[in-house]
Design an enzyme around this catalytic site. Sequence first.
Site, PDB file in Angstrom:
ATOM      1  N   GLY A 166       0.782  -1.229   0.000  1.00 36.98           N
ATOM      2  CA  GLY A 166       0.000   0.000   0.000  1.00 36.98           C
ATOM      3  C   GLY A 166       0.816   1.283   0.000  1.00 36.98           C
TER       4      GLY A 166
ATOM      5  N   ARG B  81      -8.114   3.322 -13.996  1.00 34.02           N
ATOM      6  CA  ARG B  81      -8.084   3.898 -12.644  1.00 34.02           C
ATOM      7  C   ARG B  81      -8.823   5.226 -12.515  1.00 34.02           C
ATOM      8  NH1 ARG B  81      -4.049   5.282 -10.266  1.00 34.02           N
ATOM      9  NH2 ARG B  81      -4.722   4.770  -8.164  1.00 34.02           N
TER      10      ARG B  81
ATOM     11  N   PRO C 146       4.892  -4.685  -1.142  1.00 37.01           N
ATOM     12  CA  PRO C 146       4.693  -3.519  -2.011  1.00 37.01           C
ATOM     13  C   PRO C 146       4.448  -3.937  -3.468  1.00 37.01           C
ATOM     14  CG  PRO C 146       7.024  -3.804  -1.528  1.00 37.01           C
ATOM     15  CD  PRO C 146       6.301  -4.869  -0.751  1.00 37.01           C
TER      16      PRO C 146
ATOM     17  N   TYR D  41     -11.463   4.829  -9.702  1.00 38.19           N
ATOM     18  CA  TYR D  41     -11.104   5.444  -8.418  1.00 38.19           C
ATOM     19  C   TYR D  41     -11.000   6.951  -8.501  1.00 38.19           C
ATOM     20  CZ  TYR D  41      -9.136   0.692  -8.120  1.00 38.19           C
ATOM     21  OH  TYR D  41      -8.939  -0.658  -8.175  1.00 38.19           O
TER      22      TYR D  41
ATOM     23  N   CYS E 265     -16.542   4.627 -26.117  1.00 37.72           N
ATOM     24  CA  CYS E 265     -17.911   5.140 -26.149  1.00 37.72           C
ATOM     25  C   CYS E 265     -18.438   5.293 -24.732  1.00 37.72           C
ATOM     26  CB  CYS E 265     -18.794   4.184 -26.934  1.00 37.72           C
ATOM     27  SG  CYS E 265     -18.197   3.974 -28.602  1.00 37.72           S
ATOM     28  N   GLU E 266     -17.886   6.252 -24.044  1.00 39.89           N
ATOM     29  CA  GLU E 266     -18.183   6.410 -22.622  1.00 39.89           C
ATOM     30  C   GLU E 266     -17.698   7.800 -22.257  1.00 39.89           C
ATOM     31  OE1 GLU E 266     -19.728   4.445 -19.470  1.00 39.89           O
ATOM     32  OE2 GLU E 266     -18.843   3.102 -20.943  1.00 39.89           O
TER      33      GLU E 266
ATOM     34  N   TYR F 101      -1.456  -1.401 -11.928  1.00 44.88           N
ATOM     35  CA  TYR F 101      -2.921  -1.410 -12.056  1.00 44.88           C
ATOM     36  C   TYR F 101      -3.431  -0.720 -13.319  1.00 44.88           C
ATOM     37  CZ  TYR F 101      -2.111  -2.738  -7.252  1.00 44.88           C
ATOM     38  OH  TYR F 101      -1.623  -3.365  -6.139  1.00 44.88           O
TER      39      TYR F 101
ATOM     40  N   ARG G 229       2.528  -1.302  -6.144  1.00 47.48           N
ATOM     41  CA  ARG G 229       2.566   0.002  -6.792  1.00 47.48           C
ATOM     42  C   ARG G 229       3.894   0.738  -6.560  1.00 47.48           C
ATOM     43  NH1 ARG G 229      -2.258   3.007  -6.780  1.00 47.48           N
ATOM     44  NH2 ARG G 229      -2.922   1.434  -5.315  1.00 47.48           N
TER      45      ARG G 229
HETATM   46  C1  LIG Z   1      -3.069  -5.091  -3.427  1.00 52.51           C
HETATM   47  C2  LIG Z   1      -2.342  -5.744  -2.342  1.00 52.51           C
HETATM   48  C3  LIG Z   1      -1.006  -5.442  -2.105  1.00 52.51           C
HETATM   49  C4  LIG Z   1      -0.243  -4.412  -2.893  1.00 52.51           C
HETATM   50  O1  LIG Z   1      -0.762  -3.138  -2.764  1.00 52.51           O
HETATM   51  P1  LIG Z   1       0.049  -1.894  -3.373  1.00 52.51           P
HETATM   52  O2  LIG Z   1      -0.840  -0.739  -3.098  1.00 52.51           O
HETATM   53  O3  LIG Z   1       0.232  -2.140  -4.823  1.00 52.51           O
HETATM   54  O4  LIG Z   1       1.346  -1.832  -2.651  1.00 52.51           O
HETATM   55  C5  LIG Z   1      -0.346  -6.116  -1.097  1.00 52.51           C
HETATM   56  N1  LIG Z   1      -0.981  -7.047  -0.347  1.00 52.51           N
HETATM   57  C6  LIG Z   1      -2.280  -7.374  -0.557  1.00 52.51           C
HETATM   58  C7  LIG Z   1      -2.893  -8.411   0.282  1.00 52.51           C
HETATM   59  C8  LIG Z   1      -3.000  -6.739  -1.540  1.00 52.51           C
HETATM   60  O5  LIG Z   1      -4.273  -7.059  -1.721  1.00 52.51           O
END
Ligand SMILES: *Cc1c(COP(=O)(O)O)cnc(C)c1O
Length: 490
Positions: A287, A383, A330, A387, A414-415, A444, A332
Site C-alpha cells: 500500500g 483507474r 509492495p 477510483y 464510447c463512454e 494497475y 505500486r
Molecule cells: C493489493 C495488495 C497489495 C499491494 O498493494 P500496493 O498498493 O500495490 O502496494 C499487497 N498485499 C495485498 C494483500 C493486496 O491485496
Amino acid sequence: MNQAADHASPLAPEWLAVPGDLNELQEPLWAAGVEKNASGEVTVDGLSVSELKEQFGTPLFVMSESDFRSRARAFKHAFDAAFADICGGVDVYYAGKSFLCTAVASWVAEEGLRLDTCSGGELAVAARAGIDGSNLGLHGNNKSDAEINRALDMSLGRIVVDSLDELERVAKIASSRGEVAKVMLRLTPGVHAHTHEFIATAHEDQKFGLSMAEDSTEEAGLSAAEEAVAAATSYASVELLGLHCHIGSQIFEPDGFAVAAEKLLGFLAAMQAKYSIVMPELDLGGGYGIAYTPVDTPRPPAEIAEAMAAVVRSTCAELNITPPRISIEPGRAIVGSTTFTLYEVGTLKTVRVDAPAGDEGQENVTYPRRYVSVDGGMSDNARPVLYDADYSAILASRDSDAAPQLSRVVGKHCESGDIVVRDVYLPADVAAGDLLAVPGTGAYCWALSSNYNYLARPGVVAVRDGAARLIVRGETEEDLLNRDMGVANV
Ligand SMILES: *Cc1c(COP(=O)(O)O)cnc(C)c1O
C-alpha cells in the site's frame, strides 16, 4: 518562459499549479533514465519516444527495467537495514497483481524479492518464470480447490487464508494429500489507510480477512481471528506461520502501518500465550504510495521502514515476545513509477464551461477547457474511472513555446467517463500526431486493461541500457477474433 499565473484556469482543481516550464519533466513522476533530448523529445535510456512509436506503435506501456530493479532493491535494502537488529531482515513480496509477466517475475527473483500471487493464473506466470514455490505467497478471498491444490503442488511458501471456511478447506485438501499446508491468517485490524489519513474502526464490513473484533453474539465471545488461530492450531495438516494484514493503498504516512503492527503484535502475543504456540511470521502488507501528480509526496522506503521498525521494536519489547520475522508486500511503489503510457493525439476540441460555483460576480463568464483525445483510454487505464485517480501528462514528441492551456486527456471509448488525465496544463499548440506521455502507469493499468470497444490491449516494452524489448506484446486484431466461435475464420 511562460508567465504561469496568467494562464491559471478557474476550472482547474486547487492542487493543480501551472508548471513554470511545460517542457520540463516534473519530479518525482518519472522513472530514472527518462529525460528530454536536444530536440525536446522524451527519451528512456536515450531511446526517443518517436523511435519507440516507430517500432512498437501506440498506445504503448514504456517501462524502465533498471528503474524497476532499483526500486525493488531499494525496498529490500531499506527494510533489511531497518529490521536487521529486530528479526534479521525482512521478506519483501512484490504484489504481482499490480503488474505481472514472466520478465517482471524473474527480475523480482533476481533482486532477492519474493512474489505474491492471488490466482491460479498468477501462479502459472510465476511457474513459467521458474520462481521456486518457497518464494511465493497466495492470496485471495475465494480460492478455488484447484488453486489450493496448485499451491500445494508447487510447495508454496505460504497460503494466506482469508476466512474460517477457507481454513477448513485448506486443511482438508492438505490432509487428503498427506501434506502440511503453510498458512498465514489474514486479519482485519480495523485500520484503513489512504494517502494522508487512516481511520480506525472496531468492526469490519468488507469481504477480506478475519475480524479481530470479539463476537458479542457468542457466549465465548471469540473473534473470528481467534477462532481461526484455535482451529489452525488443531489441524495436523496446517502449519500456522503467522498473521497478515493489508490496510489500504496509496499510503504516504507510516502511522497507519504502525497502529496495525501494534494491534497484530498484541494479538500475536496473546494467542501465543493462550494456545502455547509460536507464530514466527508477521506480514504488514503493501500500500505504499507513489506520485501520480506533482503534489504527491511519497516518502523514501528507508523512512517508512525506520518508522515501522521503531514500532515493532518497542511493541515486542513491551509485550516481552521474540519479534516475528517481518514481511511486506509492495506492488505500486515498486512498479508504478517505472512506466509511462505513450499515446498519439488525435481529435481536439475546446468547450466553454461556466465559471465554477462560488466564483463571485462571474456568473455569466465561461472558461475554455480543451479535450485532447488519445488513441487508448479506459481500456488501458481504468483507474480514473474506477477510483477517480489523478494523473499527469506531458507533450512527449517535441518542446513547445505555446502558452499553457487547461486540458483534459480523454480516450477513444464510447463512454463520456473515459478520462485519462482529468486536469493538466498542456501547450496550447498540441495537435493531432503529437505524442503524449502519461507517467505513473506501471501499476494497475496494464493489469486492469480490457478489450472494451474491441480495442487491442497495448504491449509493454522494457528499456534497459538503451535497448528496448517487448516483455508483453500488444494484441492484434487476430487476437481479438481468436475466441469468437461464431462465423468460421477463413
Ligand atoms: C493489493 C495488495 C497489495 C499491494 O498493494 P500496493 O498498493 O500495490 O502496494 C499487497 N498485499 C495485498 C494483500 C493486496 O491485496
